[in-house]
Design an enzyme around this catalytic site. Structure first.
Site, PDB file in Angstrom:
ATOM      1  N   HIS A 165      33.991  35.898  53.694  1.00 50.58           N
ATOM      2  CA  HIS A 165      32.645  34.909  53.543  1.00 50.58           C
ATOM      3  C   HIS A 165      32.971  33.889  54.264  1.00 50.58           C
ATOM      4  CE1 HIS A 165      30.277  37.484  50.946  1.00 50.58           C
ATOM      5  NE2 HIS A 165      31.591  37.776  50.252  1.00 50.58           N
ATOM      6  N   GLY A 182      49.282  49.157  38.549  1.00 49.99           N
ATOM      7  CA  GLY A 182      47.914  48.903  37.973  1.00 49.99           C
ATOM      8  C   GLY A 182      47.295  47.467  38.259  1.00 49.99           C
ATOM      9  N   ALA A 228      52.417  45.590  39.576  1.00 51.41           N
ATOM     10  CA  ALA A 228      51.363  45.658  38.584  1.00 51.41           C
ATOM     11  C   ALA A 228      50.906  44.055  38.511  1.00 51.41           C
ATOM     12  CB  ALA A 228      51.303  46.214  37.231  1.00 51.41           C
ATOM     13  N   ARG A 253      48.809  38.810  51.954  1.00 49.59           N
ATOM     14  CA  ARG A 253      49.526  38.774  53.361  1.00 49.59           C
ATOM     15  C   ARG A 253      50.416  40.049  53.241  1.00 49.59           C
ATOM     16  NH1 ARG A 253      53.558  33.861  51.634  1.00 49.59           N
ATOM     17  NH2 ARG A 253      51.883  33.351  50.681  1.00 49.59           N
ATOM     18  N   ARG A 295      62.716  42.271  46.767  1.00 45.74           N
ATOM     19  CA  ARG A 295      63.853  43.007  47.207  1.00 45.74           C
ATOM     20  C   ARG A 295      63.497  44.129  47.897  1.00 45.74           C
ATOM     21  NH1 ARG A 295      64.991  47.644  44.066  1.00 45.74           N
ATOM     22  NH2 ARG A 295      63.730  47.675  41.797  1.00 45.74           N
TER      23      ARG A 295
END
Length: 205
Positions: free
Chosen positions: A132, A159, A177, A183, A200
């Protein structure tokens, strides 16, 4: 997979003739969802199909899958998913072969989304493509910018991951999760956190 989600079905093609904001969305330009009858109609129709899929999946999985492929013409072979799902614009989504999508998958906005082959997408994951306007007046006018999201092949997304507009995740990477991906994530790494950061490399990645 680098192909962007640019499938135009008959319904969208007809509306493109009459709605400037829909044309802007497809072009990846600033548009106004709240001022666009076509965009609102398309999302209502797509969400209605998702509601049917979610309701019938465990009684008639074959019909649910048929409806899913009708909703998402860019869906490949061997895809598996678990309801509920919610997708705003199925024609803006490409999913590669053999990808698995767990429950509570949500795709919001009209930015082009590409998900590669052999991906594992955990439960309660969301992909959001609209930005927006920051400018107060333009935000009140309803301006938003759809930005593409690209997920490579063989990506494992844990998840409750949130993927924000404009992000690319490289092949073979793992997203932990609960992460919020704001980015780009390179290929072959484990990344996690809010905001999501590389932790890593993956051995052999």
């Amino acid at each position: 997979m680098t192909q962007q989600a640019q499938f135009i079905d008959d319904r969208m093609a007809a509306l493109l003739e009459t709605d400037e904001d829909l044309r802007r969305m497809v072009a990846g330009d600033w548009m106004r969802y709240r001022a666009s009858p076509a965009l609102q109609a398309l999302t209502r129709e797509a969400n209605a199909v998702c509601a049917v899929i979610n309701r019938i999946y465990y009684d008639d999985a074959e019909e649910a899958m048929r409806l899913f492929h009708g909703l998402v013409p860019g869906a490949g072979a061997g895809i598996d998913f678990r309801p509920p799902i919610r997708i705003d614009y199925g024609s803006r989504l490409v999913i590669g072969d053999r990808t698995f999508i767990n429950a509570d998958f949500m795709v919001i906005g009209g930015g082009a989304i590409t998900i590669g082959a052999d991906c594992l997408i955990g439960p309660r994951c969301g992909i959001y493509t609209p930005n927006h306007a920051e400018d107060i007046a333009r935000r009140l006018e309803g301006w938003e910018l759809p930005r593409a999201v690209s997920i490579g092949n063989n990506v494992w997304i844990g998840g409750s991951v949130t993927i924000t507009p404009g992000v690319t995740i490289g092949d073979n990477s793992i997203i932990g999760a609960g992460s919020v991906v704001t980015r780009d994530i390179p290929p072959g790494v484990v990344a996690a956190g809010n905001p999501c950061r590389v932790i890593r490399p993956i051995a052999g990645g």
